[in-house]
Design an enzyme around this catalytic site. Structure first.
Site, short mmCIF file in Angstrom:
data_model
loop_
_atom_site.label_atom_id
_atom_site.label_comp_id
_atom_site.label_asym_id
_atom_site.label_seq_id
_atom_site.Cartn_x
_atom_site.Cartn_y
_atom_site.Cartn_z
CG ASP A 1 -2.08 0.84 1.21
OD1 ASP A 1 -2.40 1.22 0.16
OD2 ASP A 1 -2.19 1.69 2.31
CG HIS A 2 -0.59 4.94 0.35
ND1 HIS A 2 -0.58 6.05 -0.26
CD2 HIS A 2 -1.60 4.15 0.70
CE1 HIS A 2 -2.34 5.82 -0.53
NE2 HIS A 2 -3.00 5.18 0.77
N GLY B 1 -8.45 4.68 3.10
CA GLY B 1 -9.48 5.97 4.15
C GLY B 1 -11.03 5.25 4.90
#
Length: 280
Positions: free
Chosen positions: A82-83, A209
Site C-alpha cells: 500500500d502506498h 481511508g
C-alpha cells in the site's frame, strides 16, 4: 494455497458489485485475525502493508508470515504493498514475493506521475503482478505521510480516464472525499464524482481511508465501481483498546499468549463484520 494476485479477485468483485477487504497487516496477531475473519465469511482477502510496516517487521519475517498464512488459509489470500512511494520500494517488494503493489505518485506533477506508474506497470507485468495507482490527493495521515485537508484535491474524471488508459494500471484509487486516519466529523463522499470516475475509467476502483466511513456510504460506493476497500486505523484502534482493557483487569500479567488473545479475537469479529458489509 500459495499467495495469489489481486487481479482475478478484484475483477470479479468489480463485475458483480461487491468489494474485497484489504486489511493492514502489522504483526502475527493481526495477520492471523484477518485470515480467521475471512475464513468465517468464506471470502478472499488482502493482507496489505506500507513500506514502514515491512521495515518494522523486516521483509524476510513478513514474507514468511504472509506465505504461511496463505498456505494454511481456506480462502485466497493476496499480499499487497500500500502506498509504495518509489520505484525502488516497489521493486524490493516484487522481488520479495508481494503479489500486488501500489505505486503512489499522486504528489508528483501529472506527467511525472504517469512516467513513474508506467515504469512500475512494465516491471510488475513481467512477473504477472497487478498495479494500483492514485490520482488526486487523499487527505489524512498514512504512516509517515501526512496530507492536510486544504492540500487534498479530488480526482478529475477526464484526467482519470487518460491516466488509466496510458499507464495500463489494473486498479485505481480516486480521491472523492475519504481520508486516511481518524475522521473528526462524518466524511462527505462525492458519489456523483465517483460515478463519473467509474464511467470514465472502467477498471476496479479502491476506497482508501474506509475506517470510520458509515456502512451505508461504503455499501453505496459498491454501485460505482469500488472493488477494494482498505481498513487499517480501526484495526489498530481496537487492538490497542483491548490491550488497555486487559491490563486494567490484569495489571501484572506478562504472558503475551494471554494478553494478545482477547485483542485477536476482537479483530476476528471486526474483520468478519467488514467483509460481510462488502458483500452483495
Amino acid at each position: 494455497m500459495p499467495l495469489v494476485t489481486t487481479k482475478d479477485m478484484l475483477e470479479d468483485a468489480y463485475k458483480n458489485n461487491y468489494a474485497i477487504g484489504a486489511f493492514g497487516a502489522h504483526n502475527l496477531e493481526v495477520i492471523k485475525a484477518v485470515i480467521a475473519g475471512a475464513e468465517k465469511v468464506g471470502a478472499p482477502v488482502i493482507l496489505q502493508t506500507t513500506s514502514s510496516t515491512y521495515k518494522y517487521v523486516e521483509m524476510p519475517y513478513l514474507i514468511a508470515l504472509a506465505k504461511t498464512a496463505a498456505e494454511q488459509a481456506k480462502v485466497p489470500v493476496a499480499l499487497h504493498l500500500d502506498h509504495g512511494e518509489s520505484y525502488h520500494i516497489v521493486m524490493e517488494c516484487l522481488r520479495a514475493g508481494y503479489t500486488s503493489v501500489m505505486i503512489d505518485g499522486s504528489s508528483l506533477p501529472y506527467e511525472e506521475n504517469i512516467l513513474l506508474v508506467k515504469k512500475v506497470v512494465e516491471a510488475a507485468s513481467a512477473v504477472n503482478v497487478p498495479v494500483e495507482a492514485e490520482l488526486g490527493t487523499i487527505g489524512g495521515v498514512e504512516d509517515s505521510v501526512s496530507v492536510k485537508e486544504e492540500n487534498a484535491f479530488f480526482t478529475d474524471p477526464k484526467q482519470a480516464e487518460h491516466f488509466v488508459k496510458v499507464t495500463g494500471i489494473h486498479s485505481f484509487a480516486p480521491a472523492f472525499g475519504t481520508a486516511h486516519g481518524k475522521y473528526r466529523e462524518k466524511p462527505k463522499l462525492l458519489f456523483e464524482l465517483l460515478q463519473e470516475i467509474h464511467c470514465s475509467t472502467n477498471i476496479p476502483l479502491v476506497m482508501h481511508g474506509a475506517s470510520g466511513v458509515p456502512e451505508e456510504d461504503v455499501r453505496k460506493s459498491l454501485k460505482y465501481g469500488i472493488a477494494k476497500v482498505n481498513f487499517s486505523t480501526e484495526l489498530k484502534d481496537l487492538f490497542a483498546e483491548e490491550l488497555r482493557a486487559y491490563f486494567k483487569d490484569y495489571p501484572t500479567e506478562n504472558d503475551p499468549r494471554k494478553y494478545f488473545l482477547p485483542a485477536r479475537e476482537s479483530l476476528i469479529k471486526l474483520v468478519e463484520q467488514k467483509i460481510v458489509m462488502l458483500q452483495k
